[in-house]
Structure formats: C-alpha cells, structure tokens
Design an enzyme around this catalytic site. Structure first.
Site, PDB file in Angstrom:
ATOM      1  N   THR A  11      10.530 -30.923  56.259  1.00 56.74           N
ATOM      2  CA  THR A  11       9.292 -30.828  57.043  1.00 56.74           C
ATOM      3  C   THR A  11       8.059 -30.738  56.158  1.00 56.74           C
ATOM      4  OG1 THR A  11      10.476 -29.743  58.864  1.00 56.74           O
ATOM      5  CG2 THR A  11       8.088 -29.488  58.807  1.00 56.74           C
ATOM      6  N   LYS A 100       8.276 -18.899  50.216  1.00 58.31           N
ATOM      7  CA  LYS A 100       8.029 -17.450  50.198  1.00 58.31           C
ATOM      8  C   LYS A 100       9.207 -16.671  49.632  1.00 58.31           C
ATOM      9  CE  LYS A 100       9.189 -17.427  55.076  1.00 58.31           C
ATOM     10  NZ  LYS A 100       9.042 -18.891  55.200  1.00 58.31           N
ATOM     11  N   GLU A 124      -0.165 -20.900  47.294  1.00 58.20           N
ATOM     12  CA  GLU A 124      -1.017 -20.599  48.446  1.00 58.20           C
ATOM     13  C   GLU A 124      -0.267 -20.710  49.772  1.00 58.20           C
ATOM     14  OE1 GLU A 124      -3.574 -19.051  50.344  1.00 58.20           O
ATOM     15  OE2 GLU A 124      -4.667 -19.713  48.572  1.00 58.20           O
ATOM     16  N   GLY A 129       0.963 -20.087  55.745  1.00 57.64           N
ATOM     17  CA  GLY A 129       0.886 -21.531  55.957  1.00 57.64           C
ATOM     18  C   GLY A 129      -0.433 -22.101  55.478  1.00 57.64           C
ATOM     19  N   GLU A 185      13.639 -20.854  65.418  1.00 55.19           N
ATOM     20  CA  GLU A 185      14.827 -21.518  64.884  1.00 55.19           C
ATOM     21  C   GLU A 185      16.042 -21.225  65.766  1.00 55.19           C
ATOM     22  OE1 GLU A 185      14.811 -23.481  62.285  1.00 55.19           O
ATOM     23  OE2 GLU A 185      12.820 -23.019  61.447  1.00 55.19           O
ATOM     24  N   LYS A 200       6.339 -11.869  53.003  1.00 60.23           N
ATOM     25  CA  LYS A 200       4.926 -12.229  52.881  1.00 60.23           C
ATOM     26  C   LYS A 200       4.057 -11.017  52.528  1.00 60.23           C
ATOM     27  CE  LYS A 200       5.370 -16.145  56.059  1.00 60.23           C
ATOM     28  NZ  LYS A 200       5.103 -16.659  57.417  1.00 60.23           N
ATOM     29  N   GLY A 297       3.846 -24.754  60.357  1.00 57.19           N
ATOM     30  CA  GLY A 297       3.690 -26.124  60.829  1.00 57.19           C
ATOM     31  C   GLY A 297       3.582 -27.095  59.677  1.00 57.19           C
TER      32      GLY A 297
END
Length: 401
Positions: A11, A100, A124, A129, A185, A200, A297
């Site tokens: 993705t 991450k 970043e 995201g 998921e 995170k 996304g």
C-alpha cells in the site's frame, strides 16, 4: 538525478511511486533536482504494472549499486526490514521509512549509524501518517522544554469510538462495520488493544526528551471494554471518549500510557473524529500546539515518506541532527501516575462510595441498577486498592478534565 530504491510494493510503497510520478515536477523543484525510482524490491512480480521493469527480488542488487543514494523502506515489521535498513545506512545510503515497529525498536541505533556515515535516517511517516510531527519535534520546537504530548494516534480506534458515540452502538458491531469498510484489519488487535498507538507515543517521547523509551515499558489499554452505556454517561457530562497516547514529565519523572479517556470541549482534541488523528504538544514557552490530519492511508502516508526523500536529497552528505540517545529513559510505574476516574458501579453501593471516596460527583444516566461517579485526582494504585473493596464495581475510564 537522484535515484532511489523502494523496499516493498504494498500500500505505502505503491503510494510512494504514485506521489513521485504525479508530482514529479514539483518534487524536482523543491528537491533541487529530479528524483527517480531505479529499483523496487518485492517477493512478487507485477506483470500488469509499469513498475515491473524496476522489480528486483534480491536486496543485494540495491546495496551494491552506487547510483542508489536513498532507500525507502515500506515493508513493515522488523524482519528483514531492520537488517536491510541497517546495511543501507552502513553502505552510505540515506533511508526514509514509514515503519513504526522498526523505528520504535531500533530508532536510536539507526540514527547513530546514519550520523556516523554522514547520511540520514528519516521517519516522518512512522507516526501520524501524513501529519507532520517528527520534523516539528526535531526542528521547530527546539526552543521549548516539552512538558506533555497527548495524541489521538490511531484512526481505527478513533473511527470506532466516534461511531459508538453517534449511533449508540456496541463495540463489536462497529468493529465489524469498520472491517467491512477497510478501516480495520481482519485481525484488529494491534489497533483496538492500543499496541499501534503505544509504539507511536514511544517514538514521540524518545524524540521529545532525547533518550530511548521502550514501548514495552508503557502501560497500554485498548477499547474493547468500552460500551454503549459508557457513552450514555459521557453524553450526560458533555464529554467525548477518545483513546490517547500520553507522555509527560512531572518533577523530573516520566509518565506514559495509552488508554481511553473522557474529555470535554475545552480540550483541543475533543472535535477530532472519525479516522483523523491529532497530536497536541505542550511546551513550557509555546503552550499548546496541535497537529491534525489523516493519520493513515496510502496517499497521506506516502506523501510524508516523499517529504523525507526531498529532505534527504537536500541534505546529501550532510546529517540532519536528531537527538535520540541509546541511554534508556525510565518510565515511572503506572501505579504512581495520578488521574481522575469515571466509575460505573451498582446503585446499592452509592453510600459506600460516599464513605470511601473524597467528594465523588455522581452522574445518573438512567441505566437500571447502576450509577456513575467522578473521583478527584488520585494515584492509580490508590484507586485500584480502593475500588477493589466494592462488589458492585462495573468499569472505569480515566478522565482528562
């Protein structure tokens, strides 16, 4: 032209190719020269995709090619990502990643390897995201002492909690809908149990205070026990329920956790709904500053990765300093952290609540046989010890007001 290699054509990896192709002229202008993909590493072939001409199955091809200056890692996980990223940095290639898990586990080490080779390790997209938060922490907020980080760091859980609040639905029903829509998921454990947000907040805290914070040391609680009845009480109080990754320093001690909290409209994160993420950083001079946007996304994450690629191009042979030492920061035990609590309890124990809790504030949501109350601020261990004496204890949520 700067040539890059992408590890993983899933993705995010395919999104990076799309961003580079769609905004090629703009990226070249901002980077100072053209950026082109020379290789894409994947186990699969993509015969119907123009990228097939760049597909390789052996990482060594990338490592041995002196024309490749930047490696983009979008594979996810730590194996074989850690090995590939480490070898790329040691080989004098900058690395940009959205991973991450990799950054949380090995960030300090990889930052130091990059510095020793005069290249860059940029990440970043690993938190939030498409939301810019790593670069501001590393560069824009350096004049401030960071006092607290509070963030909605997972779009899946935020979507579920938003739907539960709006529709009065139960967790399992909304989770099923989120899976059907592709927001959750098939195995949602990492999201709904808080593990994703935990990694995170560990990364953000490590950067804010300059030392390694191990995500395993952070108390983590998911949303699976939140019910429709909890939202009835929240509605009575004009509150929202959000899952936060939180870290703060009090008296030189670091506290961190991931857990659902009730907040009111005076909190800047109150109106962050659906799949959106936001991070509120409190500095001792600046006060509160909030970063908001799509936390996941394909295009949002890929955009953040490509912004790192541009940064790496602009700093060829110049290491962008990141303060992240190997020395471990001690996270204070969750039992010593002070919080307020919203508690649901059987109605027949209301008098006992008044006896053992100081100034409880009761809330009646019209649910048969039970009542809710707010505690004053107290240590977590103190609360657990006190509430264990109640046979009618039903649930509790921490309160951020």
């Amino acid at each position: 032209m700067i040539k890059i290699a992408i590890l993983g054509y899933g993705t995010v990896g395919s999104g990076v190719v799309e961003v580079l192709n769609t905004n090629a002229a703009l990226i070249a202008r901002r980077a100072g020269q053209e950026v082109g993909v020379k290789y894409v590493l994947d186990l699969r072939d993509f015969p119907d995709d123009p990228v097939q001409s760049k597909i390789v199955h052996d990482f060594q091809v990338i490592l041995d090619d002196p024309e490749v200056d930047i490696v983009v890692e979008t594979m996810g996980g730590t194996k074989p990502a850690y090995e590939y990223v480490k070898r790329s940095l040691q080989g004098g290639k900058s690395v940009c990643t959205s991973n991450k898990e990799l950054v949380a586990a090995y960030g300090a080490e990889l930052v130091h390897i990059a510095k020793s080779r005069n290249v860059n390790f940029l990440f970043e997209a690993s938190v939030g995201g498409g939301i810019p938060i790593i670069r501001p922490l590393n560069q824009s907020l350096t004049a401030d002492r960071i006092e607290q980080i509070n963030g909605i760091l997972n779009g899946t859980t935020n979507y579920i909690l938003t739907k539960m609040a709006r529709e009065g639905s139960d967790f399992e029903d909304v989770l099923k809908e989120a899976q059907e829509l592709g927001y959750a998921e098939k195995d949602p454990t990492a999201d709904v149990e808080g593990f994703d947000a935990c990694r995170k907040i560990a990364i953000l805290t490590s950067l804010a205070y300059g030392q390694q914070v191990d995500y395993e040391d952070i108390y983590t609680e998911g949303i699976t026990k939140i019910t429709a009845n909890d939202f009835k009480y929240a509605g009575k109080m004009g509150a929202a329920i959000k899952t936060f990754g939180t870290s703060k320093k009090i008296g030189g001690r670091l506290y961190a956790m991931v857990a659902p909290q009730m907040i009111k409209s005076d909190n800047p994160l109150f109106a962050v709904n659906d799949v959106f993420n936001a991070v509120c950083v409190t500095g001792n001079m600046l006060g509160d500053v909030m970063f908001y946007g799509k936390g996941a996304g394909k295009k949002a994450t890929a955009s953040a990765v490509v912004s790192d690629v541009v940064d790496a191009v602009k700093h060829m042979n110049v290491n962008v300093m990141t303060i992240w030492e190997d020395e471990k920061q001690v996270v204070s035990p969750i039992g010593e952290m002070k919080n307020r609590f919203f508690v649901r309890i059987r109605k027949d124990e209301k008098e006992k609540v008044e006896e053992v809790f100081e100034n409880p504030e009761f809330i009646d949501a019209g649910i048969d046989g039970e009542i809710g109350f707010l505690t004053e601020e107290m240590a977590e261990d103190n609360f657990e010890k006190t509430i264990s004496g109640f046979d009618g204890f039903l649930s509790r949520i921490r309160v951020g007001f």
